[in-house]
Scaffold this motif. Structure first.
Motif, PDB file in Angstrom:
ATOM      1  N   LEU A   3     -32.300 -40.483  31.136  1.00 32.42           N
ATOM      2  CA  LEU A   3     -31.430 -41.272  32.004  1.00 32.42           C
ATOM      3  C   LEU A   3     -30.017 -40.713  31.934  1.00 32.42           C
ATOM      4  N   GLU A   4     -29.360 -40.618  33.078  1.00 28.59           N
ATOM      5  CA  GLU A   4     -27.989 -40.102  33.143  1.00 28.59           C
ATOM      6  C   GLU A   4     -27.053 -41.165  33.700  1.00 28.59           C
ATOM      7  N   LEU A   5     -25.939 -41.386  33.014  1.00 26.63           N
ATOM      8  CA  LEU A   5     -24.884 -42.269  33.486  1.00 26.63           C
ATOM      9  C   LEU A   5     -23.890 -41.440  34.295  1.00 26.63           C
ATOM     10  N   ASP A   6     -23.641 -41.865  35.534  1.00 31.27           N
ATOM     11  CA  ASP A   6     -22.762 -41.123  36.430  1.00 31.27           C
ATOM     12  C   ASP A   6     -21.651 -42.053  36.916  1.00 31.27           C
ATOM     13  N   THR A   7     -20.402 -41.672  36.665  1.00 32.64           N
ATOM     14  CA  THR A   7     -19.271 -42.459  37.150  1.00 32.64           C
ATOM     15  C   THR A   7     -18.101 -41.540  37.458  1.00 32.64           C
ATOM     16  N   GLY A   8     -17.348 -41.879  38.484  1.00 34.25           N
ATOM     17  CA  GLY A   8     -16.155 -41.120  38.825  1.00 34.25           C
ATOM     18  C   GLY A   8     -14.889 -41.727  38.267  1.00 34.25           C
ATOM     19  N   SER A   9     -15.031 -42.806  37.477  1.00 33.21           N
ATOM     20  CA  SER A   9     -13.841 -43.511  36.983  1.00 33.21           C
ATOM     21  C   SER A   9     -13.939 -43.777  35.483  1.00 33.21           C
ATOM     22  N   TRP A  10     -14.343 -42.755  34.727  1.00 31.79           N
ATOM     23  CA  TRP A  10     -14.487 -42.897  33.281  1.00 31.79           C
ATOM     24  C   TRP A  10     -13.143 -43.197  32.625  1.00 31.79           C
ATOM     25  N   ARG A  11     -13.105 -44.240  31.819  1.00 33.31           N
ATOM     26  CA  ARG A  11     -11.910 -44.532  31.025  1.00 33.31           C
ATOM     27  C   ARG A  11     -12.298 -45.436  29.857  1.00 33.31           C
ATOM     28  N   VAL A  12     -11.687 -45.209  28.707  1.00 31.91           N
ATOM     29  CA  VAL A  12     -11.947 -46.015  27.520  1.00 31.91           C
ATOM     30  C   VAL A  12     -10.619 -46.391  26.882  1.00 31.91           C
ATOM     31  N   ASP A  13     -10.627 -47.482  26.151  1.00 34.78           N
ATOM     32  CA  ASP A  13      -9.446 -47.959  25.440  1.00 34.78           C
ATOM     33  C   ASP A  13      -9.752 -48.056  23.953  1.00 34.78           C
ATOM     34  N   PRO A  14      -8.742 -47.846  23.100  1.00 30.92           N
ATOM     35  CA  PRO A  14      -8.962 -47.981  21.656  1.00 30.92           C
ATOM     36  C   PRO A  14      -9.034 -49.444  21.250  1.00 30.92           C
ATOM     37  N   VAL A  15      -9.775 -49.715  20.210  1.00 28.05           N
ATOM     38  CA  VAL A  15      -9.838 -51.062  19.644  1.00 28.05           C
ATOM     39  C   VAL A  15      -9.741 -50.981  18.130  1.00 28.05           C
ATOM     40  N   GLU A  16      -9.279 -52.061  17.541  1.00 27.86           N
ATOM     41  CA  GLU A  16      -9.253 -52.215  16.088  1.00 27.86           C
ATOM     42  C   GLU A  16     -10.488 -52.993  15.668  1.00 27.86           C
ATOM     43  N   VAL A  17     -11.282 -52.422  14.798  1.00 28.99           N
ATOM     44  CA  VAL A  17     -12.500 -53.085  14.326  1.00 28.99           C
ATOM     45  C   VAL A  17     -12.165 -53.928  13.105  1.00 28.99           C
ATOM     46  N   ARG A  18     -12.414 -55.222  13.218  1.00 33.09           N
ATOM     47  CA  ARG A  18     -12.120 -56.152  12.123  1.00 33.09           C
ATOM     48  C   ARG A  18     -13.318 -56.364  11.211  1.00 33.09           C
ATOM     49  N   ALA A  19     -14.516 -56.294  11.789  1.00 29.62           N
ATOM     50  CA  ALA A  19     -15.739 -56.442  10.997  1.00 29.62           C
ATOM     51  C   ALA A  19     -16.888 -55.812  11.766  1.00 29.62           C
ATOM     52  N   VAL A  20     -17.768 -55.141  11.043  1.00 26.80           N
ATOM     53  CA  VAL A  20     -18.951 -54.573  11.675  1.00 26.80           C
ATOM     54  C   VAL A  20     -20.106 -54.607  10.684  1.00 26.80           C
ATOM     55  N   ARG A  21     -21.249 -55.095  11.152  1.00 30.56           N
ATOM     56  CA  ARG A  21     -22.481 -55.102  10.371  1.00 30.56           C
ATOM     57  C   ARG A  21     -23.619 -54.642  11.275  1.00 30.56           C
ATOM     58  N   SER A  22     -24.478 -53.826  10.734  1.00 27.48           N
ATOM     59  CA  SER A  22     -25.622 -53.312  11.491  1.00 27.48           C
ATOM     60  C   SER A  22     -26.799 -53.127  10.550  1.00 27.48           C
ATOM     61  N   SER A  23     -27.902 -53.817  10.803  1.00 26.21           N
ATOM     62  CA  SER A  23     -29.079 -53.653   9.950  1.00 26.21           C
ATOM     63  C   SER A  23     -29.609 -52.227  10.029  1.00 26.21           C
ATOM     64  N   PHE A  24     -29.362 -51.528  11.134  1.00 26.96           N
ATOM     65  CA  PHE A  24     -29.816 -50.146  11.301  1.00 26.96           C
ATOM     66  C   PHE A  24     -29.026 -49.222  10.385  1.00 26.96           C
ATOM     67  N   PHE A  25     -27.695 -49.254  10.487  1.00 28.94           N
ATOM     68  CA  PHE A  25     -26.868 -48.336   9.703  1.00 28.94           C
ATOM     69  C   PHE A  25     -26.646 -48.810   8.274  1.00 28.94           C
ATOM     70  N   ASP A  26     -26.850 -50.090   7.991  1.00 25.93           N
ATOM     71  CA  ASP A  26     -26.706 -50.600   6.630  1.00 25.93           C
ATOM     72  C   ASP A  26     -27.977 -50.437   5.802  1.00 25.93           C
ATOM     73  N   ASP A  27     -29.044 -49.951   6.401  1.00 23.99           N
ATOM     74  CA  ASP A  27     -30.331 -49.787   5.722  1.00 23.99           C
ATOM     75  C   ASP A  27     -30.272 -48.554   4.812  1.00 23.99           C
ATOM     76  N   GLU A  28     -30.275 -48.777   3.499  1.00 24.33           N
ATOM     77  CA  GLU A  28     -30.137 -47.667   2.553  1.00 24.33           C
ATOM     78  C   GLU A  28     -31.413 -46.840   2.426  1.00 24.33           C
ATOM     79  N   ASP A  29     -32.538 -47.344   2.903  1.00 19.24           N
ATOM     80  CA  ASP A  29     -33.740 -46.509   2.956  1.00 19.24           C
ATOM     81  C   ASP A  29     -33.617 -45.478   4.069  1.00 19.24           C
ATOM     82  N   ARG A  30     -32.972 -45.865   5.163  1.00 20.29           N
ATOM     83  CA  ARG A  30     -32.767 -44.956   6.289  1.00 20.29           C
ATOM     84  C   ARG A  30     -31.561 -44.049   6.053  1.00 20.29           C
ATOM     85  N   PHE A  31     -30.473 -44.654   5.555  1.00 20.12           N
ATOM     86  CA  PHE A  31     -29.239 -43.915   5.287  1.00 20.12           C
ATOM     87  C   PHE A  31     -28.855 -44.126   3.818  1.00 20.12           C
TER      88      PHE A  31
END
Length: 247
Positions: A184-212
């Motif tokens: 699948l391809e995402l196509d846009t002529g108006s790409w733009r992103v803004d920075p954000v400050e992350v205050r908290a993040v949890r992910s069962s995928f990336f927090d899994d020590e068997d995987r990572f």
């Protein structure tokens, strides 16, 4: 069956990004994909995206669907007919829409898992969390709009980070046919992103020590996209390479 091109509005797309040991990431990728590296790091993350007005391009604006979705992503490279290509591999897709779950891998590339989303949003603050119905995946992220890009070991500034993810517009993920990946391809002529400050993040995928294993994955940065019109173009499936020793 030919899959249709879809139009939609990205009402909100939050990219939560990690730097990862490439040798660990390589074990999560099907051949012929390889980790794409930035200064010796693999790049992976979570895309938390709310789509509005999702519809085939032939359907008038105003008749589309709206849904909360998530994709775990790994930046990859591979050798194509015209040389080195880059994009993302998506080992997991989740959606709050039963329609997406039913048509994913059929009318629309990539299989989706059903999930329940919790979203609280203002112009300055955003919380996105979700739990998959099968109980295997949980994510919770809290961010605030930032005045400047900060704290990344992967990218020197917002322009460099934006360009990296803009180039990762092609994604491959498991479909209904185990012999290949849906594209699948995402196509846009108006790409733009803004920075954000992350205050908290949890992910069962990336927090899994068997995987990572400990020390192999570190949160790096996050970017926010809002109110961008896009087209989703289905791509030809990517054949998977046989595992070593398999004829």
């Amino acid at each position: 069956m030919r899959r249709p091109r879809l139009s939609s509005v990205v009402e909100r797309r939050l990219l939560v990004n990690y730097r990862v040991d490439p040798t660990v990431v390589a074990g999560l990728l099907p051949a012929p994909l390889r980790p794409q590296q930035v200064d010796g790091h693999a790049v992976a993350g979570i895309c938390l995206i709310r789509l509005g007005q999702v519809r085939p391009r032939s359907v008038p604006y105003g008749l589309g669907l709206r849904s909360e979705n998530a994709a775990h992503r790994i930046a990859v490279e591979w050798d194509g007919p015209e040389g080195l290509r880059t994009g993302v591999y998506i080992p997991r897709r989740d959606s709050g829409s039963i329609v997406n779950v039913l048509v994913g891998g059929r009318l629309f590339p990539g299989r989706h898992h059903r999930a329940s989303f919790d979203v609280r949003e203002t112009s300055r603050d955003l919380h996105v969390g979700y739990t998959s119905r099968d109980g295997t995946t949980r994510v919770s992220v809290d961010v605030g709009v930032a005045e400047s890009f900060q704290g990344s070991a992967l990218f020197t500034d917002l322009t460099e980070a934006s360009e990296f993810f803009r180039r990762g517009s092609v994604g491959f993920s498991a479909g209904r046919d185990e012999r290949c990946l849906d594209g699948l391809e995402l196509d846009t002529g108006s790409w733009r992103v803004d920075p954000v400050e992350v205050r908290a993040v949890r992910s069962s995928f990336f927090d899994d020590e068997d995987r990572f294993p400990p020390g192999s994955v570190t949160f790096d940065c996050a970017l926010l996209m809002r109110d961008v019109s896009v087209t989703w173009n289905p791509l030809p499936p990517m054949p998977l390479s046989p595992a070593p020793g398999v004829p």
